[in-house]
Design an enzyme around this catalytic site. Sequence first.
Site, short mmCIF file in Angstrom:
data_model
loop_
_atom_site.label_atom_id
_atom_site.label_comp_id
_atom_site.label_asym_id
_atom_site.label_seq_id
_atom_site.Cartn_x
_atom_site.Cartn_y
_atom_site.Cartn_z
N HIS A 94 1.06 -1.20 0.18
CA HIS A 94 0.21 -0.21 0.04
C HIS A 94 0.90 1.29 -0.14
O HIS A 94 1.96 1.31 0.59
CB HIS A 94 -0.93 -0.01 1.31
CG HIS A 94 -2.15 0.94 1.08
ND1 HIS A 94 -1.56 2.24 1.44
CD2 HIS A 94 -3.11 0.78 0.68
CE1 HIS A 94 -2.85 3.00 1.22
NE2 HIS A 94 -3.86 2.32 0.82
N GLU A 96 0.77 3.85 1.68
CA GLU A 96 0.76 4.36 2.91
C GLU A 96 2.04 3.65 3.55
O GLU A 96 3.03 4.24 4.03
CB GLU A 96 -0.34 4.24 3.85
CG GLU A 96 -1.19 5.46 3.41
CD GLU A 96 -2.52 5.03 3.32
OE1 GLU A 96 -3.19 4.22 4.05
OE2 GLU A 96 -3.42 5.78 2.87
N GLU A 166 -3.75 2.16 -7.46
CA GLU A 166 -4.18 2.98 -6.42
C GLU A 166 -3.36 4.45 -6.91
O GLU A 166 -2.30 4.33 -6.30
CB GLU A 166 -4.05 2.55 -4.85
CG GLU A 166 -4.85 1.37 -4.61
CD GLU A 166 -5.29 1.35 -3.18
OE1 GLU A 166 -6.29 1.43 -2.97
OE2 GLU A 166 -4.34 1.48 -2.26
N GLY A 172 -7.71 9.07 -0.38
CA GLY A 172 -8.11 9.91 0.79
C GLY A 172 -8.39 11.29 0.61
O GLY A 172 -8.29 12.05 1.59
N SER A 212 -10.58 6.97 -3.27
CA SER A 212 -11.73 7.82 -3.22
C SER A 212 -13.03 7.30 -3.93
O SER A 212 -13.86 7.82 -4.36
CB SER A 212 -11.52 9.20 -3.71
OG SER A 212 -10.78 10.02 -2.91
P1 13P Z 1 -9.87 5.96 0.08
O1 13P Z 1 -10.82 5.20 -0.51
O2 13P Z 1 -10.20 6.46 1.60
O3 13P Z 1 -9.37 7.07 -0.81
O4 13P Z 1 -8.44 5.24 0.42
C1 13P Z 1 -8.33 4.20 -0.64
C2 13P Z 1 -7.20 3.24 -0.46
O5 13P Z 1 -6.02 3.62 0.14
C3 13P Z 1 -7.45 1.93 -0.42
O6 13P Z 1 -6.43 1.06 0.12
#
Ligand code: 13P
Length: 252
Positions: A94, A96, A166, A172, A212
Amino acid sequence: MRKKIVAGNWKMNNDFNQAISLVNELKRMDTFKDVSVMISPAFPFLKTALDLLENSNIEVISQNVHQNQKGAFTGEISVEMLKSIGVNKTIIGHSERRAYFNENDSVLLEKVTLALSNNLDVIFCFGEELLDRKSNNHFQVVKNQLQNTVLNLDKHLWSKIVLAYEPVWAIGTGETATPEQAQEMHEFIRKCILESYDKTTSENVSILYGGSVKPSNANEIFIKKDVDGGLIGGASLDAKDFHLIIKANSSL
Ligand code: 13P
């Protein structure tokens, strides 16, 4: 035929009681036979979620796993630990994890390899940053991320992998890729897999879009030919929204 999937990435949200209420709410909702549903509560709540969902068709998956089998890695979680409580799938890569925990392609390949060799299936995430897209470099960045990681795996392992594109700028932020942007990237990803393997492999892998996704935009993204579903962050924390997103991916 490839699977349609909607997976919720809960990230570092929900305490124990909130996690249990959300699981119970989801358990009560209608299911759609043509969509596989997954949720990923935080590590301390995985076993409880698994027990509560034992006779449901919601799969409980992990958000991360360590690249070493076991040992002195304080605070980390191993493949074996996850398997021993009945978790059979994990998210890896991911953005993050890449951004805040310095997970680079080489560590991610180690994670994927260890997970798959222990029958822990993988949802592998990747995607470009805003600057990459602004400089029209997004296809090359995504290709590099794939070439450095999953495109090195043996062909037979691809039945255990789901990909999640992603774009970092859409996570987010409330800013979603347009359905056209998602489709053209997913088509490109399939082409990269075709170049490294064959048509069967590229056609059979499910590719999810994440960033999102909401009930209001899910359907227009999911109907695109190469988009097989979504990896959902924020909207997966609300049972009704998550359920509407699952419904948006069903053809029933
Ligand atoms: P959001 O749907 O909050 O944008 O996050 C996406 C995400 O990082 C899923 O792994």
